[in-house]
Scaffold this active site. Structure first.
Site, PDB file in Angstrom:
ATOM      1  N   ILE A 131       0.864  -1.187   0.000  1.00 31.56           N
ATOM      2  CA  ILE A 131       0.000   0.000   0.000  1.00 31.56           C
ATOM      3  C   ILE A 131       0.895   1.230   0.000  1.00 31.56           C
ATOM      4  O   ILE A 131       1.742   1.386   0.886  1.00 31.56           O
ATOM      5  CB  ILE A 131      -0.870   0.057   1.276  1.00 31.56           C
ATOM      6  CG1 ILE A 131      -1.747  -1.189   1.394  1.00 31.56           C
ATOM      7  CG2 ILE A 131      -1.712   1.325   1.314  1.00 31.56           C
ATOM      8  CD1 ILE A 131      -2.442  -1.298   2.748  1.00 31.56           C
ATOM      9  N   GLY A 132       0.703   2.115  -0.965  1.00 31.66           N
ATOM     10  CA  GLY A 132       1.501   3.341  -1.023  1.00 31.66           C
ATOM     11  C   GLY A 132       0.639   4.549  -0.712  1.00 31.66           C
ATOM     12  O   GLY A 132       0.283   5.305  -1.632  1.00 31.66           O
ATOM     13  N   SER A 134       1.125   6.481   2.699  1.00 36.03           N
ATOM     14  CA  SER A 134       1.930   7.419   3.492  1.00 36.03           C
ATOM     15  C   SER A 134       3.149   7.931   2.726  1.00 36.03           C
ATOM     16  O   SER A 134       3.721   7.225   1.896  1.00 36.03           O
ATOM     17  CB  SER A 134       2.421   6.747   4.775  1.00 36.03           C
ATOM     18  OG  SER A 134       1.351   6.166   5.461  1.00 36.03           O
ATOM     19  N   SER A 166       4.618  -1.449   3.825  1.00 38.78           N
ATOM     20  CA  SER A 166       4.828  -2.801   4.357  1.00 38.78           C
ATOM     21  C   SER A 166       4.949  -3.794   3.206  1.00 38.78           C
ATOM     22  O   SER A 166       4.129  -3.796   2.292  1.00 38.78           O
ATOM     23  CB  SER A 166       3.653  -3.229   5.239  1.00 38.78           C
ATOM     24  OG  SER A 166       3.511  -2.361   6.318  1.00 38.78           O
ATOM     25  N   GLU A 250      -9.779  -2.196   5.716  1.00 42.54           N
ATOM     26  CA  GLU A 250      -8.461  -2.280   6.349  1.00 42.54           C
ATOM     27  C   GLU A 250      -8.561  -2.245   7.874  1.00 42.54           C
ATOM     28  O   GLU A 250      -7.713  -2.794   8.566  1.00 42.54           O
ATOM     29  CB  GLU A 250      -7.586  -1.115   5.837  1.00 42.54           C
ATOM     30  CG  GLU A 250      -6.162  -1.191   6.324  1.00 42.54           C
ATOM     31  CD  GLU A 250      -5.275  -0.052   5.820  1.00 42.54           C
ATOM     32  OE1 GLU A 250      -5.618   0.566   4.802  1.00 42.54           O
ATOM     33  OE2 GLU A 250      -4.245   0.202   6.465  1.00 42.54           O
TER      34      GLU A 250
END
Ligand SMILES: Cc1cc2nc3c(=O)[nH]c(=O)nc-3n(C[C@H](O)[C@H](O)[C@H](O)COP(=O)(O)OP(=O)(O)OC[C@H]3O[C@@H](n4cnc5c(N)ncnc54)[C@H](O)[C@@H]3O)c2cc1C
Length: 381
Positions: A131-132, A134, A166, A250
């Site tokens: 997941i991009g 932040s 992550s 999520e």
């Protein structure tokens, strides 16, 4: 007038019990073959070969259409598989994000090519996602992202930097939230989600070490990285809307209160029969039961296509408090020094949980942000 929180009770259907028996059998075989050592926070422990075996056993993409490698099962069958894997402390991290949110996002909003080329690999436990969202200086205030995609012939040229991604070092793809128009002051307008092939020229993934010395998350830098038009999710400018919907998935799953469950189970084996232990263990079990009922209720709402964002934030916030305080609670009842020595022992489980616990109220949205969402949902702000 305060808004109502909705947690309609959920009764697991009979097919969920049959699925529980199947996944327990699978886990018992894995343990008998010494293929993993139970650990707390195991949804951050990646083992691609374990993920492949989960794929072969039909424990990934469980609710998706068969056309894309899925199994057309119910959300509740998926729920029991997830909770059994977490309770066993199985290393599910490699496929976790793809199964929980990237795949469903592609199924709903991806182009036909994205669905055809990517989803079967996820279902097989071979294709992983990061997941991009932040960025440096952009975590809680997600609308301020600065990574920018500029229109070029046939696609988009991406430049910028993501942090805390992550599993990006193991993943083939990242869904990145980027700005495709306007400036960061435009906030929710002009944001788009792109599927970025992490093997493309112009992408660099560098590890970031966490408190325990492990390298689970990364910095991901885009330097003139090309993304084809058909790897946009849901159309240009719909990024914010999709991110908001995705966060309910999520934030509400059993991973938001079961990270320290393997520690709890390991501690129970040798728990002294003292009044303090009885009281603390009883209270923890009661909290766990209430959280599970809330989380399953949110799973039911999501299956019906509702948007239980306040309820999901509540599960995540109360769940983080529970799983974060559990190591201390357990340690008060069964005193020992956390020690990373013998893998799988109570001492090692405790050490692992103590190192990881601070992150529970950061990842997936911090405590303050979640409480702000809950307050807004209740009409308090
Ligand atoms: C283990 C782990 C894994 C992660 N994995 C990913 C991942 O895969 N992909 C990804 O994109 N991100 C990931 N993250 C990042 C995570 O989502 C962010 O850390 C989180 O959103 C907080 O952002 P930040 O670190 O920039 O902190 P900040 O936003 O700078 O917050 C710092 C502090 O200020 C508080 N604060 C900020 N704004 C407000 C406000 N308006 N009101 C009150 N208090 C406020 C926060 O609550 C926090 O206590 C991960 C983080 C961790 C710890």
């Amino acid at each position: 007038m305060y808004a109502d929180l909705k947690f309609p009770p959920v009764q697991l259907p009979p097919e969920a019990d049959a699925m529980r028996a199947r996944v327990r059998h699978f886990i018992a075989d894995e343990l008998a073959a010494n293929r993993f050592t139970p650990t707390s926070d195991s949804w951050c422990a990646a083992d691609p070969s374990f993920s492949r075996r989960c794929g072969e056993a039909g424990f990934i993409a469980m609710t998706w259409p068969k056309q894309y490698g899925g199994h057309e099962r119910t959300a509740f069958e998926r729920y029991v598989v997830v909770e059994e894997l977490l309770a066993a402390g199985a290393p599910v991290a490699a496929h976790w994000i793809a199964d929980r949110q990237s795949g469903p996002q592609i199924l709903r909003n991806g182009s036909q090519r994205a669905r055809d080329t990517i989803l079967p690999g996820i279902a097989a436990g071979r294709t992983f996602f990061a997941i991009g969202m932040s960025e440096p200086d952009v975590g809680s205030d997600l609308a301020a992202v600065r990574t920018r995609a500029t229109k070029v012939e046939g696609g988009w040229n991406v430049n910028g930097r993501k942090v805390w991604s992550s599993g990006a070092h193991l993943a083939q793809y990242m869904i990145a939230l980027v700005r495709t128009s306007g400036s960061h002051e435009d906030r929710h307008k002009g944001l788009t989600q792109l599927i970025v092939d992490l093997k493309s020229p112009g992408v660099a993934v560098r590890p970031i070490e966490n408190l325990s010395g492990a390298k689970d998350f990364n910095e991901t830098v885009f330097d003139d990285c090309f993304v084809p038009d058909d790897m946009i999710l849901g159309g240009e400018g719909r990024g914010w809307e999709m991110v908001t919907a995705e966060l309910a998935f999520e934030r509400s799953g059993p991973e938001r209160f079961m990270s320290t469950m393997p520690l709890f189970l390991a501690a129970l084996d040798g728990m002294p029969r003292t009044p303090t232990a009885a009281q603390e263990v009883g209270r923890a079990a009661a909290h766990l039961t209430a959280l599970r009922a809330m989380s399953m209720s949110v799973a039911g709402s999501l299956q019906r296509g509702e948007a239980p964002n306040t309820e999901a934030s509540l599960v995540k916030d109360v769940g983080a408090v529970f799983e974060q305080t559990l190591p201390d609670t357990i340690r008060r009842c069964r005193p020992t020094e956390p020690y990373a020595g013998e893998a799988g022992s109570y001492e090692a489980q405790l050490a692992h949980a103590v190192y990881h616990a601070p992150s529970f109220s950061l990842r997936g949205g911090t405590r303050e942000i979640l409480r702000g969402i809950i307050a807004r949902g209740l009409g308090l702000r």
